[in-house]
Design an enzyme around this catalytic site. Structure first.
Site, PDB file in Angstrom:
ATOM      1  N   HIS A 112     -17.483   3.214 -61.266  1.00  0.00           N
ATOM      2  CA  HIS A 112     -16.048   3.447 -61.096  1.00  0.00           C
ATOM      3  C   HIS A 112     -15.408   2.181 -60.540  1.00  0.00           C
ATOM      4  O   HIS A 112     -16.097   1.248 -60.116  1.00  0.00           O
ATOM      5  CB  HIS A 112     -15.804   4.629 -60.141  1.00  0.00           C
ATOM      6  CG  HIS A 112     -16.380   4.434 -58.787  1.00  0.00           C
ATOM      7  ND1 HIS A 112     -17.555   4.996 -58.373  1.00  0.00           N
ATOM      8  CD2 HIS A 112     -15.937   3.689 -57.736  1.00  0.00           C
ATOM      9  CE1 HIS A 112     -17.819   4.623 -57.140  1.00  0.00           C
ATOM     10  NE2 HIS A 112     -16.856   3.827 -56.734  1.00  0.00           N
TER      11      HIS A 112
HETATM   12  C1  T46 Z   1     -17.889   2.889 -53.830  1.00  0.00           C
HETATM   13  C2  T46 Z   1     -19.372   2.782 -53.854  1.00  0.00           C
HETATM   14  C3  T46 Z   1     -19.867   1.457 -53.339  1.00  0.00           C
HETATM   15  C4  T46 Z   1     -17.051  11.854 -49.715  1.00  0.00           C
HETATM   16  O1  T46 Z   1     -16.881  13.071 -49.530  1.00  0.00           O
HETATM   17  N1  T46 Z   1     -16.512  10.940 -48.863  1.00  0.00           N
HETATM   18  C5  T46 Z   1     -16.669   9.603 -49.026  1.00  0.00           C
HETATM   19  O2  T46 Z   1     -16.149   8.811 -48.215  1.00  0.00           O
HETATM   20  C6  T46 Z   1     -17.443   9.125 -50.142  1.00  0.00           C
HETATM   21  C7  T46 Z   1     -17.637   7.638 -50.364  1.00  0.00           C
HETATM   22  C8  T46 Z   1     -17.990  10.056 -50.984  1.00  0.00           C
HETATM   23  N2  T46 Z   1     -17.800  11.393 -50.773  1.00  0.00           N
HETATM   24  C9  T46 Z   1     -18.440  12.351 -51.662  1.00  0.00           C
HETATM   25  C10 T46 Z   1     -17.895  12.376 -53.078  1.00  0.00           C
HETATM   26  C11 T46 Z   1     -19.091  12.749 -53.910  1.00  0.00           C
HETATM   27  O3  T46 Z   1     -19.213  14.148 -53.956  1.00  0.00           O
HETATM   28  O4  T46 Z   1     -19.826  12.009 -51.787  1.00  0.00           O
HETATM   29  C12 T46 Z   1     -20.276  12.214 -53.113  1.00  0.00           C
HETATM   30  C13 T46 Z   1     -20.867  10.930 -53.698  1.00  0.00           C
HETATM   31  O5  T46 Z   1     -19.796   9.981 -53.911  1.00  0.00           O
HETATM   32  P1  T46 Z   1     -19.773   9.008 -55.157  1.00  0.00           P
HETATM   33  O6  T46 Z   1     -20.367   9.648 -56.338  1.00  0.00           O
HETATM   34  O7  T46 Z   1     -18.374   8.479 -55.302  1.00  0.00           O
HETATM   35  O8  T46 Z   1     -20.753   7.849 -54.647  1.00  0.00           O
HETATM   36  P2  T46 Z   1     -21.078   6.433 -55.308  1.00  0.00           P
HETATM   37  O9  T46 Z   1     -22.313   5.956 -54.671  1.00  0.00           O
HETATM   38  O10 T46 Z   1     -21.034   6.475 -56.782  1.00  0.00           O
HETATM   39  O11 T46 Z   1     -19.849   5.479 -54.847  1.00  0.00           O
HETATM   40  C14 T46 Z   1     -19.640   5.171 -53.483  1.00  0.00           C
HETATM   41  C15 T46 Z   1     -18.147   5.303 -53.137  1.00  0.00           C
HETATM   42  O12 T46 Z   1     -17.672   6.604 -53.542  1.00  0.00           O
HETATM   43  C16 T46 Z   1     -17.292   4.246 -53.785  1.00  0.00           C
HETATM   44  O13 T46 Z   1     -16.026   4.215 -53.170  1.00  0.00           O
HETATM   45  O14 T46 Z   1     -17.192   1.906 -54.006  1.00  0.00           O
HETATM   46  O15 T46 Z   1     -20.049   3.844 -53.191  1.00  0.00           O
END
Ligand code: T46
Length: 139
Positions: free
Chosen positions: A55
């Site tokens: 993303h």
């Molecule tokens: C990024 C990269 C480096 C939350 O509830 N709060 C939060 O602050 C974050 C970051 C995530 N979440 C929840 C949302 C999803 O259900 O945790 C779950 C996993 O998040 P996501 O799939 O977005 O994780 P990554 O590892 O793909 O991405 C993350 C960050 O979301 C993003 O901002 O830049 O790490």
């Protein structure tokens, strides 16, 4: 939140305070990094071979630091693609705004800590690569 243009800064170095007991790094908002920190999260328990991210953010500014072990960060600003190896707890990767990112090749027991400029806001995410390309072409 203001829209910002995509920016990547590799090798953001933090001072290591070391003595005979070990090492310590302190990161102060607006002094060592160019934004106020509203949120900290970390990624750990990584499964070998897993790739995550996929993303961009519209406005969010973040510093990524692998405080234990190593991982690779793929970034794409729509023109230039880069791989950054993070394997030093005193070195961060600054990513601001609309930059596509993917995190991969996490070493066992790695911990990737992220300091973010805003609270969690799903509406700031662009999770479709074609929409990301369209978004930056409109800016
Ligand atoms: C990024 C990269 C480096 C939350 O509830 N709060 C939060 O602050 C974050 C970051 C995530 N979440 C929840 C949302 C999803 O259900 O945790 C779950 C996993 O998040 P996501 O799939 O977005 O994780 P990554 O590892 O793909 O991405 C993350 C960050 O979301 C993003 O901002 O830049 O790490």
């Amino acid at each position: 939140m203001n829209k910002c243009t995509g920016k990547i800064v590799q090798n953001v170095r933090f001072k290591i305070h070391g003595d005979e007991r070990g090492k310590l790094v302190a990161i102060q908002a607006k002094l060592d990094i160019p934004f106020e920190v509203k949120r900290v999260y970390y990624i750990f328990g990584n499964i070998p071979g897993v790739r995550r991210g996929f993303h961009a953010h519209k406005s969010l500014k973040q510093i990524l630091i692998c405080v234990s072990g190593s991982c690779e960060i793929f970034t794409d600003d729509g023109t230039q693609k880069n791989e950054t190896l993070l394997n030093d707890p005193s070195i961060g990767l600054l990513i601001e705004g609309p930059i596509w990112r993917e995190m991969h090749d996490f070493s066992p027991n790695s911990v990737l800590i992220v300091l973010a400029s805003e609270y969690y806001d799903e509406s700031d995410y662009i999770r479709d690569y074609n929409k990301f390309v369209e978004y930056i072409s409109r800016k």
